[in-house]
Scaffold this active site. Structure first.
Site, PDB file in Angstrom:
ATOM      1  N   ASN A  44       0.874  -1.171   0.000  1.00 40.55           N
ATOM      2  CA  ASN A  44       0.000   0.000   0.000  1.00 40.55           C
ATOM      3  C   ASN A  44       0.913   1.224   0.000  1.00 40.55           C
ATOM      4  OD1 ASN A  44      -1.786   2.045   0.663  1.00 40.55           O
ATOM      5  ND2 ASN A  44      -2.932   0.798   2.128  1.00 40.55           N
TER       6      ASN A  44
ATOM      7  N   ARG B 147      -2.594  -1.777  -3.587  1.00 41.70           N
ATOM      8  CA  ARG B 147      -3.664  -0.794  -3.571  1.00 41.70           C
ATOM      9  C   ARG B 147      -3.320   0.246  -4.630  1.00 41.70           C
ATOM     10  NH1 ARG B 147      -4.691   3.884   0.864  1.00 41.70           N
ATOM     11  NH2 ARG B 147      -6.566   4.720  -0.101  1.00 41.70           N
TER      12      ARG B 147
ATOM     13  N   HIS C   8     -11.583   5.613  -1.600  1.00 46.82           N
ATOM     14  CA  HIS C   8     -11.738   4.799  -0.380  1.00 46.82           C
ATOM     15  C   HIS C   8     -12.580   3.555  -0.647  1.00 46.82           C
ATOM     16  CE1 HIS C   8     -11.182   8.585   2.359  1.00 46.82           C
ATOM     17  NE2 HIS C   8     -10.039   7.941   2.256  1.00 46.82           N
TER      18      HIS C   8
ATOM     19  N   HIS D 193     -16.305   6.527   6.036  1.00 52.13           N
ATOM     20  CA  HIS D 193     -14.856   6.351   6.234  1.00 52.13           C
ATOM     21  C   HIS D 193     -14.303   7.696   6.684  1.00 52.13           C
ATOM     22  CE1 HIS D 193     -10.795   4.636   5.303  1.00 52.13           C
ATOM     23  NE2 HIS D 193     -10.528   5.943   5.309  1.00 52.13           N
ATOM     24  N   LEU D 194     -14.004   7.795   7.977  1.00 52.12           N
ATOM     25  CA  LEU D 194     -13.566   9.068   8.545  1.00 52.12           C
ATOM     26  C   LEU D 194     -12.152   8.912   9.093  1.00 52.12           C
ATOM     27  CD1 LEU D 194     -16.890   9.864  10.502  1.00 52.12           C
ATOM     28  CD2 LEU D 194     -16.334  10.424   8.131  1.00 52.12           C
TER      29      LEU D 194
ATOM     30  N   ASN E 268      -7.922  10.593   7.967  1.00 55.61           N
ATOM     31  CA  ASN E 268      -7.408  11.901   7.548  1.00 55.61           C
ATOM     32  C   ASN E 268      -8.200  12.393   6.354  1.00 55.61           C
ATOM     33  OD1 ASN E 268      -5.302  12.823   9.291  1.00 55.61           O
ATOM     34  ND2 ASN E 268      -4.180  10.977   8.681  1.00 55.61           N
TER      35      ASN E 268
ATOM     36  N   ARG F 104      -7.998  18.906   4.363  1.00 61.36           N
ATOM     37  CA  ARG F 104      -8.660  19.238   3.092  1.00 61.36           C
ATOM     38  C   ARG F 104     -10.004  19.898   3.366  1.00 61.36           C
ATOM     39  NH1 ARG F 104      -8.393  13.315   0.508  1.00 61.36           N
ATOM     40  NH2 ARG F 104      -6.691  12.823   1.919  1.00 61.36           N
TER      41      ARG F 104
ATOM     42  N   LEU G 241      -7.657  14.987  15.078  1.00 59.69           N
ATOM     43  CA  LEU G 241      -8.797  15.333  15.925  1.00 59.69           C
ATOM     44  C   LEU G 241      -8.467  15.310  17.419  1.00 59.69           C
ATOM     45  CD1 LEU G 241     -11.755  16.122  15.671  1.00 59.69           C
ATOM     46  CD2 LEU G 241     -12.356  13.705  15.666  1.00 59.69           C
TER      47      LEU G 241
ATOM     48  N   GLU H 289     -13.808   5.080  13.981  1.00 57.75           N
ATOM     49  CA  GLU H 289     -13.665   3.974  14.934  1.00 57.75           C
ATOM     50  C   GLU H 289     -13.432   4.441  16.356  1.00 57.75           C
ATOM     51  OE1 GLU H 289     -10.699   1.113  13.526  1.00 57.75           O
ATOM     52  OE2 GLU H 289     -11.346   1.493  11.474  1.00 57.75           O
TER      53      GLU H 289
ATOM     54  N   GLU I 256      -8.143  -2.695   5.089  1.00 60.08           N
ATOM     55  CA  GLU I 256      -7.910  -2.592   3.645  1.00 60.08           C
ATOM     56  C   GLU I 256      -6.891  -3.629   3.164  1.00 60.08           C
ATOM     57  OE1 GLU I 256      -7.424   1.603   4.523  1.00 60.08           O
ATOM     58  OE2 GLU I 256      -8.424   2.053   2.632  1.00 60.08           O
TER      59      GLU I 256
HETATM   60  P1  ADP Z   1      -5.533   7.717   7.396  1.00 61.26           P
HETATM   61  O1  ADP Z   1      -6.668   8.263   6.594  1.00 61.26           O
HETATM   62  O2  ADP Z   1      -4.277   8.500   7.217  1.00 61.26           O
HETATM   63  O3  ADP Z   1      -5.367   6.222   7.324  1.00 61.26           O
HETATM   64  P2  ADP Z   1      -6.623   7.261  10.047  1.00 61.26           P
HETATM   65  O4  ADP Z   1      -7.681   6.344   9.567  1.00 61.26           O
HETATM   66  O5  ADP Z   1      -5.566   6.715  10.923  1.00 61.26           O
HETATM   67  O6  ADP Z   1      -5.934   8.072   8.890  1.00 61.26           O
HETATM   68  O7  ADP Z   1      -7.353   8.457  10.837  1.00 61.26           O
HETATM   69  C1  ADP Z   1      -6.667   9.534  11.373  1.00 61.26           C
HETATM   70  C2  ADP Z   1      -7.635  10.357  12.205  1.00 61.26           C
HETATM   71  O8  ADP Z   1      -8.189   9.535  13.236  1.00 61.26           O
HETATM   72  C3  ADP Z   1      -6.987  11.539  12.914  1.00 61.26           C
HETATM   73  O9  ADP Z   1      -7.828  12.679  12.813  1.00 61.26           O
HETATM   74  C4  ADP Z   1      -6.949  11.086  14.361  1.00 61.26           C
HETATM   75  O10 ADP Z   1      -7.045  12.159  15.263  1.00 61.26           O
HETATM   76  C5  ADP Z   1      -8.186  10.243  14.436  1.00 61.26           C
HETATM   77  N1  ADP Z   1      -8.114   9.391  15.616  1.00 61.26           N
HETATM   78  C6  ADP Z   1      -7.319   8.321  15.810  1.00 61.26           C
HETATM   79  N2  ADP Z   1      -7.487   7.833  17.064  1.00 61.26           N
HETATM   80  C7  ADP Z   1      -8.393   8.622  17.666  1.00 61.26           C
HETATM   81  C8  ADP Z   1      -8.987   8.653  18.968  1.00 61.26           C
HETATM   82  N3  ADP Z   1      -8.667   7.749  19.893  1.00 61.26           N
HETATM   83  N4  ADP Z   1      -9.892   9.613  19.225  1.00 61.26           N
HETATM   84  C9  ADP Z   1     -10.218  10.513  18.285  1.00 61.26           C
HETATM   85  N5  ADP Z   1      -9.704  10.544  17.058  1.00 61.26           N
HETATM   86  C10 ADP Z   1      -8.799   9.613  16.747  1.00 61.26           C
END
Ligand code: ADP
Length: 406
Positions: free
Chosen positions: A8, A99, A188, A216-217, A219, A249, A292, A342, A392
């Site tokens: 990936n 990917r 995604h 899907h939340l 970055n 973004r 976040l 998550e 993924e």
């Molecule tokens: P990517 O899209 O780069 O794979 P991720 O899926 O790891 O990113 O998501 C990153 C986001 O998840 C960041 O905004 C991070 O703050 C948030 N995040 C990760 N763990 C937590 C948590 N325990 N509480 C709140 N937000 C979290």
């Protein structure tokens, strides 16, 4: 057992893992990979970091290679040498899955990589100038290591959205845009598809029969409306910049702002690109971070712009879920995944609070209880609410396994 390597490759990092899968039947639950590795390339500098993990060892090193192909080669070497060795030699790898971010209109499902597929990935770099070249470099690195006889499979992030109806994918610009490939593709897709399948499994329903909105939340953030087993609407479009507010973004904004900035403030293409992709979203509004977690901390300390950033994020998430639910004509389950989906219970609660009129009711206790692959809806909720850990790499490995079986 079959050894399946997954690669990936992103703009600033490369992740890889090796699965050991039975020949005859795929496990229902994602198995632990034999070996996992990640390279992080720092912005504009040397000293990339390599981390490798196996059942018995953790290894970290700063890479001296300099070039990305050399760094990738070093990463792969840890598969068959040193303390993280899990295979005797590269010949043990039977197939590789990649990917690939952009598959354009032509690729509606995962595909065995041929010279023609490589040419298409290269052509589509026009639309994904950072990601597709990185994906291609990964494919070539593995070809160099394994030879062209070992099957490699491209799994596209756009494929799950390839059945969007025209009304959802054609932009209301000049019709000629369509001939130039300017249309909505969605991204995604590997994650949305995995989560939709996992949701159906958790619900004990046939995927073809459920209406889902998958959120899907991470970055990057996007939603998909899933019906009949496919995405029928999604929030990202021609690029991963459309739709929801994200880490750095902007998501969708009035395009008139761009015209204004170019006309009144002499914005160049590069400055617009930087502003919208790196200096907007949670980062741009809060002035704190694209992550976040520090924003939550700042809110606790009374930081007004951090609070505003979260409020906008949730406002836009609600609007997006509403739009997706309407595209579906109803909703059976809402699915949250990726870093924020998550882990951030307040985001889930904030989104669901506004969806009561659709019959969505959360169980606050379950929402706050670090759910994973679990239903967090109240018992009497008309709509199920699931939190699913997106996988993924596992989804890519499954596709490869299926290609080998054919
Ligand atoms: P990517 O899209 O780069 O794979 P991720 O899926 O790891 O990113 O998501 C990153 C986001 O998840 C960041 O905004 C991070 O703050 C948030 N995040 C990760 N763990 C937590 C948590 N325990 N509480 C709140 N937000 C979290």
């Amino acid at each position: 057992m079959v050894k399946v390597l997954v690669l990936n490759a992103g703009s600033s990092s490369q992740k890889s893992c090796l699965y050991d899968l039975p020949h005859t039947r795929l496990p229902q639950e994602p198995p632990q990979p034999l070996w996992e590795a990640q390279i992080d390339w720092p912005h504009g500098g040397d000293g990339a970091k390599l981390k490798v993990k196996t059942a018995h060892h953790r290894h970290e090193e700063t890479l001296q290679g300099g070039s990305r192909p050399e760094d990738s080669a070093r990463m792969l070497e840890t598969l068959y040498s040193g303390a993280t060795r899990v295979i005797a030699d590269p010949g043990a790898i039977e197939t590789v899955g990649h990917r690939v971010v952009h598959g354009g209109e032509a690729y509606r499902e995962s595909t065995r990589i041929t010279p023609e597929v490589k040419a298409a990935i290269e052509r589509l770099a026009l639309f994904a100038p950072v990601h597709n070249p990185a994906n291609l470099a990964g494919i070539e690195a593995l070809e160099a290591l394994l030879g062209s006889q070992v099957p490699q499979v491209a799994v596209f992030d756009t494929a799950f959205h390839s059945r969007l109806p025209a009304a959802a994918y054609v932009y209301p610009g000049p019709y000629e845009w369509l001939d130039q490939g300017i249309r909505r593709y969605g991204f995604h897709g590997i994650s949305h598809r995995y989560c939709a399948e996992r949701a159906a499994q958790i619900l004990g329903r046939d995927l073809a029969q459920v209406r889902l909105v998958t959120c899907h939340l991470g970055n990057g953030c996007s939603l998909a409306a899933v019906r009949g087993g496919f995405s029928v609407d999604t929030t990202m479009g021609f690029t991963p910049l459309e739709g929801l507010m994200m880490g750095s973004r902007s998501g969708s904004i009035d395009p008139g702002i761009l015209i204004h900035l170019m006309r009144q403030a002499d914005y160049t293409v590069d400055k617009l690109d930087h502003t919208l992709n790196q200096a907007s979203g949670l980062e741009g509004v809060s002035g704190i971070s694209n992550d976040l977690r520090p924003i939550f901390k700042a809110i606790d300390q009374g930081h007004a712009r951090a609070k505003l950033a979260l409020d906008i994020y949730i406002h836009r998430l609600r609007a997006g879920i509403g739009a997706m639910a309407v595209s579906l004509g109803g909703l059976d389950a809402l699915v949250f995944t990726a870093g924020i989906g998550e882990n951030a219970a307040p985001v889930r609660a904030g989104a669901c609070e506004a969806l009561g009129f659709l019959g969505v009711a959360l169980d606050p206790q379950k929402n706050n209880d670090r759910p994973r692959d679990a239903d967090i809806a109240a018992a009497d909720s008309a709509v199920r609410v699931l939190v699913i850990h997106t996988q993924e790499d596992w989804a890519i490995a499954r596709e490869c396994w299926q290609h080998l079986r054919r």
